[in-house]
Design an enzyme around this catalytic site. Structure first.
Site, PDB file in Angstrom:
ATOM      1  CG  HIS A 252       0.871 -20.427   9.480  1.00  0.00           C
ATOM      2  ND1 HIS A 252       2.270 -19.884   8.803  1.00  0.00           N
ATOM      3  CD2 HIS A 252       0.271 -19.387   9.172  1.00  0.00           C
ATOM      4  CE1 HIS A 252       1.878 -18.883   8.258  1.00  0.00           C
ATOM      5  NE2 HIS A 252       0.922 -18.389   8.489  1.00  0.00           N
TER       6      HIS A 252
ATOM      7  CD  GLU B  29       3.650 -23.683   9.446  1.00  0.00           C
ATOM      8  OE1 GLU B  29       4.250 -23.059  10.670  1.00  0.00           O
ATOM      9  OE2 GLU B  29       3.484 -23.135   8.507  1.00  0.00           O
TER      10      GLU B  29
ATOM     11  NE  ARG C 204      -0.913 -20.335   5.248  1.00  0.00           N
ATOM     12  CZ  ARG C 204       0.259 -19.785   5.109  1.00  0.00           C
ATOM     13  NH1 ARG C 204       1.337 -20.490   5.449  1.00  0.00           N
ATOM     14  NH2 ARG C 204       0.734 -18.720   4.868  1.00  0.00           N
TER      15      ARG C 204
ATOM     16  CG  HIS D  45       6.022 -19.760  11.300  1.00  0.00           C
ATOM     17  ND1 HIS D  45       4.981 -19.440  10.686  1.00  0.00           N
ATOM     18  CD2 HIS D  45       6.230 -18.658  12.002  1.00  0.00           C
ATOM     19  CE1 HIS D  45       4.651 -18.321  11.034  1.00  0.00           C
ATOM     20  NE2 HIS D  45       5.052 -17.520  11.773  1.00  0.00           N
TER      21      HIS D  45
ATOM     22  CD  GLU E  74       9.194 -21.135   8.015  1.00  0.00           C
ATOM     23  OE1 GLU E  74       8.631 -22.356   7.981  1.00  0.00           O
ATOM     24  OE2 GLU E  74       8.344 -20.139   7.696  1.00  0.00           O
TER      25      GLU E  74
END
Lengths: 312, 93
Positions: free
Chosen positions: A72, A75, A130, A199, A273
């Site tokens: 993405h 990020e 993204r 991510h 994440e």
């Protein structure tokens, strides 16, 4: 503007453009020819190379660990962390016994910019982008969410069929070259034992599944390893992570990366994440890049070490 | 180049599952052009949504009318992006 002359003078405390990251990769390979090589596993829609750094001490078709960052594009802390990981691997090999043991037996593949078109677009046109940058026929909306494009529950709940959505799954599984290139690589390699997709943000370490509530066969093992990994991560700065399956920890998401890799037989399939300060979302200030990468590295080491010591 | 002047990122916290469903409804209102940074999961987890400047009022009225608690996580997104850009340029020199 001054180009860094080598990877020691590269500024890990700041964000970098795509060309700077590409240069960094080439410098790292030049400086460490017996440990690092660059593979181009495909091309993005706009024709950019999909570079993967291979860290290997020899052998042929060794079992391997895959790490990707930045699928993405917006990020940015993930691409920045990936750059730091690359340098960390060459610095620690021969010094850190755990990493040395891993690389003496296994290869590590690292794709730092998994979605280069999107990343470039975040630097030039839209910082909030993204998705990929492939046009959708019949729609003015561009791009596909490359984390909904995998052939694992593709098209099910938790992904959008609308091309204008941020979670648009695409017209068919693996329609995006950025995804298909990894699929082809994983299949042709055939010996990848751990797959970690990174991510940001919201501080979670997740394992499959996202598309179904059916627990994976290895749920107990994945859960205990996740606990160990996040405990190691927290030991540095006290950053607290949640962990569990995607569907139970975040929400139902179909067509996601690690559901596909797990179904390919890669037991240690995880997605991170990264750090969330609660104030910036994924617009993390640059001074948090290195702390984020440092703490994440501890978790990565836990997973890689376990993979080495528990062959299957 | 697309800018985000005046766009805010709201951190929304649901009290119960009813509010969670209302936030989910908000997420699905395509006309508001919301960008969900962190979506609806459970009551314990906040929801972060980037709201375009021109839809801020509608979104805040919706949240307030449903008694849903929220705070402004990012006051003006473009200001943050400008700072980021400036730091990158300074660092590159």
């Amino acid at each position: 503007f001054v180009e860094p002359r080598d990877t020691d003078s590269f500024d890990y405390n700041n964000y970098h453009t795509l060309s700077e990251i590409y240069s960094f990769q080439d410098m790292l390979v030049d400086e460490n020819p017996s440990l690092v090589s660059k593979m181009v596993i495909g091309q993005s829609y706009e024709g950019r190379p999909l570079n993967v750094l291979k860290f290997s001490t020899g052998g042929s078709n060794r079992s391997a660990i895959w790490i990707d960052t930045g699928i993405h594009s917006r990020e940015w802390v993930t691409q920045a962390s990936g750059t730091w990981f690359a340098k960390k691997i060459v610095t620690d090999y021969g010094r850190d016994p755990a990493l040395t043991a891993i690389l003496d037996k296994m290869d590590i593949y690292l794709e730092i910019v998994t979605n280069p078109d999107g990343f470039s677009y975040t630097h030039t046109r839209n910082r909030m982008w993204r998705k990929t940058r492939k046009p959708n026929p019949g729609s003015s909306c561009v791009g596909v969410d490359p984390n909904r494009n995998w052939d694992a529950g593709f098209g099910g709940p938790g992904a959008s069929g609308s091309s204008c959505s941020e979670t648009y799954r695409g017209p068919k599984a693996h329609s995006e070259s950025e995804v298909k290139s990894i699929v082809d690589f994983v299949k042709s390699h055939g010996n990848i034992k751990a797959f970690i997709s990174i991510h940001a943000y919201s501080q979670m370490l997740l394992y499959p599944y996202g598309y179904t509530r059916t627990p994976v066969r290895d749920q107990a093992k994945l859960n205990s390893l996740a606990k160990k990994a996040i405990t190691d991560l927290a030991s540095l700065y006290g950053t607290r992570y949640r962990y569990g399956s995607i569907i139970n920890t975040i929400y139902q998401a179909s067509g996601s990366t690690i559901d596909w890799t797990y179904n390919q037989g890669i037991k240690y399939s995880y997605t991170f994440e990264l750090r969330d300060t609660g104030r910036y979302g994924f617009i993390l200030p640059a001074n948090q890049i290195v702390p984020t990468a440092q703490e994440t590295w501890l978790a990565l080491m836990a997973i890689m070490d376990h993979t080495l010591k528990n062959p299957y | 180049k697309e800018t985000f002047v005046g766009d805010q990122v709201l951190r929304i916290v649901a009290k119960d599952v009813v509010q969670l469903a209302l936030i989910k409804d908000l997420e699905d209102m395509v006309e508001l052009e919301l960008d969900v940074w962190m979506g609806v999961t459970d009551v314990a987890s906040p929801v972060d949504i980037r709201v375009p400047f021109y839809n801020l009022q509608s979104v805040k009225i919706y949240l307030e009318s449903q008694n849903i608690e929220f705070s402004i996580m990012i006051e003006d997104l473009q200001m943050l992006l400008d700072e980021e850009q400036e730091k990158m340029e300074l660092a590159a020199r």
